[in-house]
Enzyme design. Structure first.
Site, PDB file in Angstrom:
ATOM      1  N   SER A 110      55.509   2.773  11.195  1.00  0.00           N
ATOM      2  CA  SER A 110      55.444   1.343  11.449  1.00  0.00           C
ATOM      3  C   SER A 110      56.603   0.662  10.744  1.00  0.00           C
ATOM      4  CB  SER A 110      54.110   0.802  10.926  1.00  0.00           C
ATOM      5  OG  SER A 110      54.210  -0.583  10.679  1.00  0.00           O
TER       6      SER A 110
ATOM      7  N   GLU B 214      49.760   7.795  23.205  1.00  0.00           N
ATOM      8  CA  GLU B 214      49.488   6.476  23.797  1.00  0.00           C
ATOM      9  C   GLU B 214      50.318   6.247  25.056  1.00  0.00           C
ATOM     10  OE1 GLU B 214      48.788   3.344  20.381  1.00  0.00           O
ATOM     11  OE2 GLU B 214      50.246   4.852  19.781  1.00  0.00           O
TER      12      GLU B 214
ATOM     13  N   HIS C 201      29.290  10.725  26.994  1.00  0.00           N
ATOM     14  CA  HIS C 201      29.201   9.278  26.696  1.00  0.00           C
ATOM     15  C   HIS C 201      29.874   8.938  25.366  1.00  0.00           C
ATOM     16  CE1 HIS C 201      26.025   9.296  29.834  1.00  0.00           C
ATOM     17  NE2 HIS C 201      25.663  10.415  29.238  1.00  0.00           N
TER      18      HIS C 201
ATOM     19  N   LYS D 218      51.612   3.903   7.769  1.00  0.00           N
ATOM     20  CA  LYS D 218      51.185   4.272   9.117  1.00  0.00           C
ATOM     21  C   LYS D 218      51.857   5.536   9.667  1.00  0.00           C
ATOM     22  CE  LYS D 218      48.791   2.492  11.539  1.00  0.00           C
ATOM     23  NZ  LYS D 218      49.044   1.403  12.482  1.00  0.00           N
TER      24      LYS D 218
END
Ligand code: ARG
Length: 467
Positions: free
Chosen positions: A283, A296, A162, A289
């Site tokens: 970025s 992804e 979970h 970043k």
């Protein structure tokens, strides 16, 4: 040029041409189409339909087309309506005829593009599924070697259910969990490949031929293990595309789940992993970043892989026997799925080979006292307490510790059924060592699992080499 001029007064309309042409993607099947044509020509010669000398001329022309395609001397083009090549079959037949003259007109004897395309795509899929297996073996090798070094370094982290911390597990165990899923995928690829290994050539448009074709000989020459039993089925069956799309979608889902964990693990909140610069992106605006784009996209592309499968099943569902032009819609989803999964497997292989683990962060997250809760309960079970009672006892201690803001260890030491003897279970790194049951997450079963995984991987390599 169209292949049906005799029956028609006019050539095709521009809109028909634009809408139906497939050359821009089926040119990828050129090698397989040439192999199919060579085998077909030799089959015709065996049946006495083609003279040996004509067969020789055609095979030589096909060889030359192959060379011209490789060197860019021959570039198929769809051109304007009816003036160019509709598909790769038309293109190759045209060029063969330019090279071989009148003999070229004999190439398509006893054959239809319907059995031709089914043959091409099966040859292509056989090869491509094997290549995919090989890439998956590479990814599993990286997972295994990262698991071996994580095992040697005794790295452990929280295991989750979970997405809540549940019990500590060895990092090796976690990595191999993904490895076994990929091992099943390789098995599925081989299984799908075994079923598609049937030659449709000789089925003609749908019903076979009046000519003495030699489908078995052609199948053997092309390396197929079997020949079709039913000509209608041979030209209309695209089960192999649907199955391949399913296996690829499932691989995509597995990559997506790996990707999702890497996204979590590389966040500041988790801090379990740092990507190598070569496998991360920055970025355009935020200088600080470092983004996990591979992970992804591995997650994101799984959506279109599922879509490719669902879309193609919908295409198939209402089709009457036998060949229908709808079936031309088989190629783009298959090519796309292979490209996307292939790219994802390679990128994740590089990422996983180079990612740095933060073992201290992992251990610290796993060493919270509550992570040993079930060990405290099992400690009491070993001393005769029924598990349900032990569970309630420890649950009560955890609740008290949270409510009264006292360390769990203090309550454990003071409890009559636990006491100082149980405190050792709360020491950092102890709980994970207690997962001793077969297939469990502790060092004893994981050592055995590492050996079994290495053997399974070796088995896949042997299978690949023998395919
Ligand atoms: N481009 C077609 C396909 O991919 C080849 C077969 C065409 N057959 C036909 N009867 N129009 O399915």
């Amino acid at each position: 040029m169209t292949l049906w001029e005799g029956r028609f007064d006019s050539g095709p309309a521009a809109e028909l041409w634009r809408f139906t042409v497939s050359l821009h993607y089926d040119r990828r099947l050129a090698t397989d189409d040439l192999a199919g044509s060579r085998a077909h020509v030799r089959g015709l010669a065996r049946g006495g339909i083609l003279s040996e000398s004509d067969a020789g001329i055609l095979v030589a022309a096909l060889d030359r087309v192959e060379e011209e395609l490789a060197t860019g001397v021959f570039i198929p083009g769809a051109g304007d309506a009816g003036a160019g090549d509709e598909d790769i079959h038309t293109a190759i037949e045209r060029r063969v005829t330019e090279i071989a003259g009148d003999v070229g007109a004999r190439l398509h004897t006893g054959r239809s593009r319907n059995d031709q395309i089914a043959t091409d795509l099966r040859l292509f899929a056989k090869r491509s599924l094997l290549e995919m297996s090989s890439r998956l073996v590479d990814l599993q090798s990286v997972l295994l070697s990262r698991a071996q070094s994580a095992f040697a370094d005794e790295v452990y982290l929280p295991g989750y259910t979970h997405l809540q911390r549940a019990q500590p597990v060895l990092l090796a165990h976690h990595l191999l969990a993904h490895g076994w899923a990929l091992a099943r995928d390789v098995d599925r690829l081989f299984d799908a490949r075994r079923r598609l290994d049937v030659s449709p050539l000789g089925a003609g448009a749908l019903a076979g031929s009046s000519l003495p074709l030699d489908p078995d000989g052609v199948a053997a020459e092309l390396g197929f293990s079997a020949t079709f039993d039913n000509s209608l089925d041979a030209v209309s069956d695209r089960d192999f595309v649907a199955e391949s799309l399913f296996v690829l979608a499932l691989i995509g889902v597995h990559l997506s789940r790996i990707g999702e964990e890497l996204v979590l693990w590389t966040s500041d909140e988790w801090g379990f992993a740092t990507l190598d610069d070569a496998y991360a992106t920055g970025s355009s605006m935020l200088p600080q970043k470092k983004n996990p784009d591979i992970a992804e996209l591995a997650r994101g592309k799984s959506g279109r892989l599922v879509g490719n499968l669902a879309g193609f099943l919908a295409t198939l569902k209402g089709l009457p026997l036998s060949y229908n032009r709808d079936l031309q819609e088989d190629k783009e989803p298959l090519f796309d799925a292979l490209d996307q999964v292939g790219g994802g497997v390679s990128a994740l292989t590089g990422l996983l080979a180079t990612v740095a683990w933060d073992a201290d962060r992992m251990r610290a997250a796993a060493d919270t006292p509550a992570a040993a809760a079930v060990d405290l309960a099992e400690w009491m079970v070993e001393r005769g307490m029924p598990f349900r009672q032990a569970h309630a006892t420890v649950g009560g201690l955890v609740r008290d510790a949270l409510q009264r803001r006292v360390p769990l260890a203090e309550l454990v030491a003071a409890h009559p059924a636990l006491g100082d003897g149980a405190l050792e279970l709360l020491e950092p790194g102890v709980a994970v060592t207690r997962r001793t049951s077969p297939g469990g997450a502790g060092p004893v079963p994981v050592a055995a699992q590492l050996r079994r995984f290495a053997q399974a991987l070796e088995g896949q390599r042997v299978r690949l080499a023998g395919a």
